[in-house]
Design a protein around this motif. Structure first.
Motif, PDB file in Angstrom:
ATOM      1  N   GLU A   9     -12.220   6.349  15.498  1.00  0.00           N
ATOM      2  CA  GLU A   9     -13.117   6.024  14.382  1.00  0.00           C
ATOM      3  C   GLU A   9     -12.501   6.443  13.052  1.00  0.00           C
ATOM      4  N   ASP A  10     -11.848   7.595  13.031  1.00  0.00           N
ATOM      5  CA  ASP A  10     -11.220   8.071  11.795  1.00  0.00           C
ATOM      6  C   ASP A  10     -10.091   7.145  11.351  1.00  0.00           C
ATOM      7  N   LEU A  11      -9.304   6.666  12.300  1.00  0.00           N
ATOM      8  CA  LEU A  11      -8.190   5.778  11.960  1.00  0.00           C
ATOM      9  C   LEU A  11      -8.681   4.477  11.331  1.00  0.00           C
ATOM     10  N   LEU A  12      -9.913   4.092  11.680  1.00  0.00           N
ATOM     11  CA  LEU A  12     -10.507   2.891  11.076  1.00  0.00           C
ATOM     12  C   LEU A  12     -11.125   3.188   9.710  1.00  0.00           C
ATOM     13  N   ARG A  13     -11.222   4.467   9.376  1.00  0.00           N
ATOM     14  CA  ARG A  13     -11.877   4.856   8.126  1.00  0.00           C
ATOM     15  C   ARG A  13     -10.931   5.568   7.159  1.00  0.00           C
ATOM     16  N   VAL A  14      -9.664   5.183   7.188  1.00  0.00           N
ATOM     17  CA  VAL A  14      -8.709   5.686   6.204  1.00  0.00           C
ATOM     18  C   VAL A  14      -8.736   4.746   5.004  1.00  0.00           C
ATOM     19  N   ARG A  15      -8.935   5.306   3.828  1.00  0.00           N
ATOM     20  CA  ARG A  15      -8.981   4.485   2.613  1.00  0.00           C
ATOM     21  C   ARG A  15      -8.235   5.191   1.498  1.00  0.00           C
ATOM     22  N   ILE A  16      -7.924   4.436   0.451  1.00  0.00           N
ATOM     23  CA  ILE A  16      -7.260   4.985  -0.733  1.00  0.00           C
ATOM     24  C   ILE A  16      -8.252   4.934  -1.887  1.00  0.00           C
ATOM     25  N   ALA A 145       0.511   3.137  -9.461  1.00  0.00           N
ATOM     26  CA  ALA A 145       1.846   2.881  -8.918  1.00  0.00           C
ATOM     27  C   ALA A 145       1.952   3.424  -7.504  1.00  0.00           C
ATOM     28  N   ASP A 146       1.432   4.644  -7.289  1.00  0.00           N
ATOM     29  CA  ASP A 146       1.470   5.209  -5.937  1.00  0.00           C
ATOM     30  C   ASP A 146       0.586   4.408  -4.992  1.00  0.00           C
ATOM     31  N   VAL A 147      -0.587   4.010  -5.464  1.00  0.00           N
ATOM     32  CA  VAL A 147      -1.488   3.217  -4.616  1.00  0.00           C
ATOM     33  C   VAL A 147      -0.819   1.903  -4.210  1.00  0.00           C
ATOM     34  N   ALA A 148      -0.131   1.252  -5.168  1.00  0.00           N
ATOM     35  CA  ALA A 148       0.557  -0.001  -4.847  1.00  0.00           C
ATOM     36  C   ALA A 148       1.637   0.230  -3.795  1.00  0.00           C
ATOM     37  N   TRP A 149       2.357   1.336  -3.952  1.00  0.00           N
ATOM     38  CA  TRP A 149       3.393   1.666  -2.972  1.00  0.00           C
ATOM     39  C   TRP A 149       2.779   1.962  -1.605  1.00  0.00           C
ATOM     40  N   ARG A 150       1.704   2.726  -1.580  1.00  0.00           N
ATOM     41  CA  ARG A 150       1.053   3.081  -0.320  1.00  0.00           C
ATOM     42  C   ARG A 150       0.546   1.818   0.391  1.00  0.00           C
ATOM     43  N   ARG A 151      -0.010   0.883  -0.381  1.00  0.00           N
ATOM     44  CA  ARG A 151      -0.506  -0.362   0.225  1.00  0.00           C
ATOM     45  C   ARG A 151       0.635  -1.208   0.767  1.00  0.00           C
ATOM     46  N   MET A 152       1.774  -1.179   0.078  1.00  0.00           N
ATOM     47  CA  MET A 152       2.933  -1.914   0.573  1.00  0.00           C
ATOM     48  C   MET A 152       3.397  -1.326   1.905  1.00  0.00           C
ATOM     49  N   LEU A 153       3.420   0.002   1.994  1.00  0.00           N
ATOM     50  CA  LEU A 153       3.777   0.635   3.261  1.00  0.00           C
ATOM     51  C   LEU A 153       2.795   0.245   4.362  1.00  0.00           C
ATOM     52  N   LEU A 154       1.511   0.221   4.026  1.00  0.00           N
ATOM     53  CA  LEU A 154       0.501  -0.167   5.018  1.00  0.00           C
ATOM     54  C   LEU A 154       0.765  -1.570   5.552  1.00  0.00           C
ATOM     55  N   SER A 155       1.074  -2.499   4.656  1.00  0.00           N
ATOM     56  CA  SER A 155       1.270  -3.881   5.088  1.00  0.00           C
ATOM     57  C   SER A 155       2.606  -4.082   5.783  1.00  0.00           C
ATOM     58  N   THR A 195      -9.847   9.999   2.915  1.00  0.00           N
ATOM     59  CA  THR A 195      -9.625   9.313   1.640  1.00  0.00           C
ATOM     60  C   THR A 195      -8.394   9.908   0.970  1.00  0.00           C
ATOM     61  N   LEU A 196      -7.440   9.045   0.612  1.00  0.00           N
ATOM     62  CA  LEU A 196      -6.199   9.474  -0.029  1.00  0.00           C
ATOM     63  C   LEU A 196      -6.342   9.407  -1.542  1.00  0.00           C
ATOM     64  N   LEU A 197      -5.845  10.436  -2.226  1.00  0.00           N
ATOM     65  CA  LEU A 197      -5.905  10.444  -3.681  1.00  0.00           C
ATOM     66  C   LEU A 197      -4.613  11.052  -4.237  1.00  0.00           C
ATOM     67  N   PRO A 198      -3.706  10.208  -4.769  1.00  0.00           N
ATOM     68  CA  PRO A 198      -2.478  10.726  -5.365  1.00  0.00           C
ATOM     69  C   PRO A 198      -2.755  11.337  -6.735  1.00  0.00           C
ATOM     70  N   SER A 199      -2.128  12.484  -7.016  1.00  0.00           N
ATOM     71  CA  SER A 199      -2.314  13.143  -8.315  1.00  0.00           C
ATOM     72  C   SER A 199      -1.031  13.120  -9.126  1.00  0.00           C
ATOM     73  N   LEU A 218      -7.828  13.935   0.772  1.00  0.00           N
ATOM     74  CA  LEU A 218      -6.467  14.467   0.836  1.00  0.00           C
ATOM     75  C   LEU A 218      -5.772  14.154  -0.489  1.00  0.00           C
ATOM     76  N   VAL A 219      -5.500  15.208  -1.261  1.00  0.00           N
ATOM     77  CA  VAL A 219      -4.827  15.073  -2.551  1.00  0.00           C
ATOM     78  C   VAL A 219      -3.355  15.413  -2.343  1.00  0.00           C
ATOM     79  N   TYR A 220      -2.477  14.549  -2.846  1.00  0.00           N
ATOM     80  CA  TYR A 220      -1.042  14.741  -2.659  1.00  0.00           C
ATOM     81  C   TYR A 220      -0.308  14.306  -3.934  1.00  0.00           C
ATOM     82  N   PRO A 221       0.967  14.683  -4.097  1.00  0.00           N
ATOM     83  CA  PRO A 221       1.690  14.311  -5.320  1.00  0.00           C
ATOM     84  C   PRO A 221       1.912  12.807  -5.412  1.00  0.00           C
ATOM     85  N   ALA A 222       1.575  12.224  -6.562  1.00  0.00           N
ATOM     86  CA  ALA A 222       1.888  10.816  -6.799  1.00  0.00           C
ATOM     87  C   ALA A 222       3.399  10.626  -6.773  1.00  0.00           C
TER      88      ALA A 222
END
Length: 309
Positions: A9-16, A145-155, A195-199, A218-222
């Motif tokens: 269930e958690d794997l289906l609920r990962v979001r940015i 920019a980080d979100v765009a990169w993260r989405r590219m990795l996802l796809s 929920t991912l949040l780049p800082s 989850l906050v991590y370095p952008a």
């Protein structure tokens, strides 16, 4: 090591997260001012904050591990400030006791003393004006920019790659994500998701909190820290990575040592090393050591990013 245990269930609920959170970034910026971090040195030198902001430095250390009620995830500053000022007394007491050295002022906060809370409000408003409001365009550029990169990795490579690339040295062990962190912690998501949040202000290990929707935050370095974001980027890759870092990636289509990279781009060796390190963290560059020589080279993922320009 931070271990995050996922259920199906958690794997289906990962979001940015859709946007940066102003008060969370404010706390990270206060921490950045106190850290000995080469990326933020020049930025920190030009910051001039009013005296009213000094109480925040009692609450927020260089590790950014201050009281959790100070950095709620909110859409705008005023909404976040309302949440801070309406924090229940028990939560204020628990968080200040956990994270701060007791002082007459923090005792006043716990006791809901009006003057103490006015002091906190003035400090937050002054720090927001001096650190966040004027930089909001660049903060959003780094974040997205980080979100765009993260989405590219996802796809391109899927959820496992998108999550493990958050921190160097991280890995999966079955359905447990092990993130490199200077402490030992086990987190069970329990079906609430992540929920991912780049800082743009943070360069340390992953930090966690509770998102308003109940998921773990989850906050991590952008990928590109705020000082390396140009006010205006002239091309798509420059907007994503920053102009200098995009130039580094283009140069590394052939193997280069750090000194060769610095000479080619006319930057310092320290700067070349920092850019290569960040690109390596994003999976765009690989670094190999042979004896004393350190050589950097673009990865297939980095080449795909270049070819998409």
């Amino acid at each position: 090591m931070l271990r995050i245990h996922f259920t199906a269930e958690d794997l289906l609920r990962v979001r940015i997260a859709s946007d940066p959170a102003p008060l969370l970034e404010l706390g990270m910026a206060i921490a950045a001012l106190q850290r000995d971090d080469a990326v933020f040195t020049r930025w920190a030198r030009r910051i001039r904050l009013p005296r009213s902001t000094r109480p925040l430095f009692e609450l927020i250390p260089p590790t950014a591990g201050g009281p959790l009620f100070l950095d709620p995830v909110s859409e705008d500053f005023d909404d976040g400030l309302d949440r801070v000022l309406s924090t229940p007394r028990d939560d204020v007491d628990a968080e200040l006791t956990r994270s701060c050295r007791p002082t007459p002022w923090t005792k006043g906060l716990i006791d809901r003393d009006r003057d103490a809370w006015r002091t906190l409000e003035r400090a937050l408003r002054g720090a927001y004006d001096g650190l966040i409001e004027a930089e909001w365009t660049r903060i959003r550029a780094s974040f997205h920019a980080d979100v765009a990169w993260r989405r590219m990795l996802l796809s391109e490579e899927g959820l496992r790659a998108a999550l493990v690339s958050i921190c160097p040295g991280s890995r999966w062990d079955g359905t447990t994500l092990e993130l490199n962190a200077p402490w030992e912690s086990e987190r069970l998501l329990g079906g609430h998701g992540l929920t991912l949040l780049p800082s743009p202000f943070w360069t340390g290990g992953p930090r966690t909190n509770v998102h308003p929707d109940g998921s773990m935050l989850l906050v991590y370095p952008a990928l590109t820290p705020l000082p390396l974001i140009e006010p205006e980027a002239g091309d798509g890759l420059g907007a994503l990575l920053g102009q200098t870092r995009a130039a580094v990636l283009r140069v590394l289509t052939a193997p280069r040592t750090t000194s060769e990279l610095a000479r080619t781009l006319g930057i310092s060796g320290a700067s070349a090393s920092e850019h290569a390190r960040t690109l390596r963290r994003g999976g765009l560059v690989v670094t190999r050591r042979t004896g004393r020589a350190v050589t950097h080279l673009i990865t297939p993922l980095g080449l795909r990013l270049l070819n998409a320009e």
